[in-house]
Design a protein around this motif. Structure first.
Motif, PDB file in Angstrom:
ATOM      1  N   VAL A  63      36.777 -26.385  20.557  1.00 48.51           N
ATOM      2  CA  VAL A  63      35.892 -27.294  19.857  1.00 48.51           C
ATOM      3  C   VAL A  63      36.014 -27.291  18.365  1.00 48.51           C
ATOM      4  N   LEU A  74      34.774 -28.292  14.577  1.00 50.02           N
ATOM      5  CA  LEU A  74      33.962 -29.123  13.828  1.00 50.02           C
ATOM      6  C   LEU A  74      34.380 -29.313  12.350  1.00 50.02           C
ATOM      7  N   ILE A 122      31.717 -33.104  15.917  1.00 55.98           N
ATOM      8  CA  ILE A 122      32.920 -32.539  16.511  1.00 55.98           C
ATOM      9  C   ILE A 122      34.185 -33.569  16.131  1.00 55.98           C
ATOM     10  N   ASP A 163      37.866 -31.838  20.382  1.00 59.46           N
ATOM     11  CA  ASP A 163      37.419 -31.003  21.734  1.00 59.46           C
ATOM     12  C   ASP A 163      38.578 -31.253  22.512  1.00 59.46           C
TER      13      ASP A 163
END
Length: 243
Positions: free
Chosen positions: A215, A217, A222, A225
């Motif tokens: 995941v 960022l 986000i 993913d």
């Protein structure tokens, strides 16, 4: 269908800095299933440390919902969060965070003391867990008598001793040389294969590639993913986890 250990829905954390509203985390949503192995990545300021603090119940969100093992922890007060941290979450830190004047056994016993477990049971459980991570012959050693890798193994044993729902590791190889870091990643591989749910926070691609899902960022959101197509699989010696 796998059980959901974590459900995060539109989670945000905002800070006021002077006249500026800083959105450290801005509407993040994702789930974590039992026995997942996830790496959380992102550049400095991306929100990964904020997310780790929220997942670890070290902080509370500004908005949104965080459900851990069917409990809505985003609505709990500080004392309730402390209980959740001790019971549900095992922490592994870059700097080990061991008590320097206390031996390995006592360091690992600490979460069990907070849980009110009686002394004889504590010692047995701590001994078993240290043996599981390969330190059964170091019970009476203090941190300054151990190598960096051994200290991180003590920290991992302490994180595991309460049988937590998730193991939350923040840059666990950051203070280790490459060879020792690989040994610690081997241990995480063993723990994953033994059924533990692992969330790893790192900025290093080669460490993240040990996980099964990344995941990523950026700016509090986000960005990616995704499953790891070809995870770096360690050569696992599974007998360590059969103790």
């Amino acid at each position: 269908m796998a059980k959901k250990v974590i459900e995060i829905k539109n989670l945000s954390k905002h800070y006021q800095m002077g006249q500026t509203l800083v959105k450290a985390l801005d509407g993040v949503s994702f789930d974590v299933e039992e026995n997942e192995y996830i790496a959380i990545m992102g550049p400095s300021g991306s929100g990964k440390s904020t997310l780790m603090n929220l997942i670890g119940c070290l902080d509370t969100p500004t908005t949104g919902e965080y459900i851990l093992n069917s409990q809505r922890v985003s609505e709990l007060d500080d004392s309730e969060l402390a209980q959740i941290r001790n019971r549900e979450i095992g922490f592994v830190f870059q700097t080990f965070n061991l008590l320097p004047r206390t031996d390995c056994l006592s360091n690992v016993e600490l979460p069990l003391i907070y849980s009110g477990i009686k002394s004889s049971v504590r010692k047995d459980k701590a001994t078993q867990t240290l043996t599981k991570v390969g330190l059964g012959d170091r019970l009476d050693h203090k941190p300054n008598e151990l190598s960096g890798g051994q200290r991180q193994r003590v920290a991992i044993a302490r994180a595991l001793v309460n049988d937590p729902s998730i193991l939350l590791a923040d840059e666990p190889t950051g203070n280790l040389d490459t060879k020792t870091g690989e040994e610690i990643m081997l241990l995480f591989e063993e723990l994953h294969r033994a059924g533990n749910t692992i969330i790893l926070v790192t900025h290093e691609n080669d460490i993240a590639n040990h996980a099964r899902r990344i995941v990523r960022l950026r700016d509090g959101k986000i960005e990616i993913d995704q499953k790891v197509a070809n995870p770096t699989l360690a050569n696992v010696d599974t007998h360590l986890l059969e103790v």
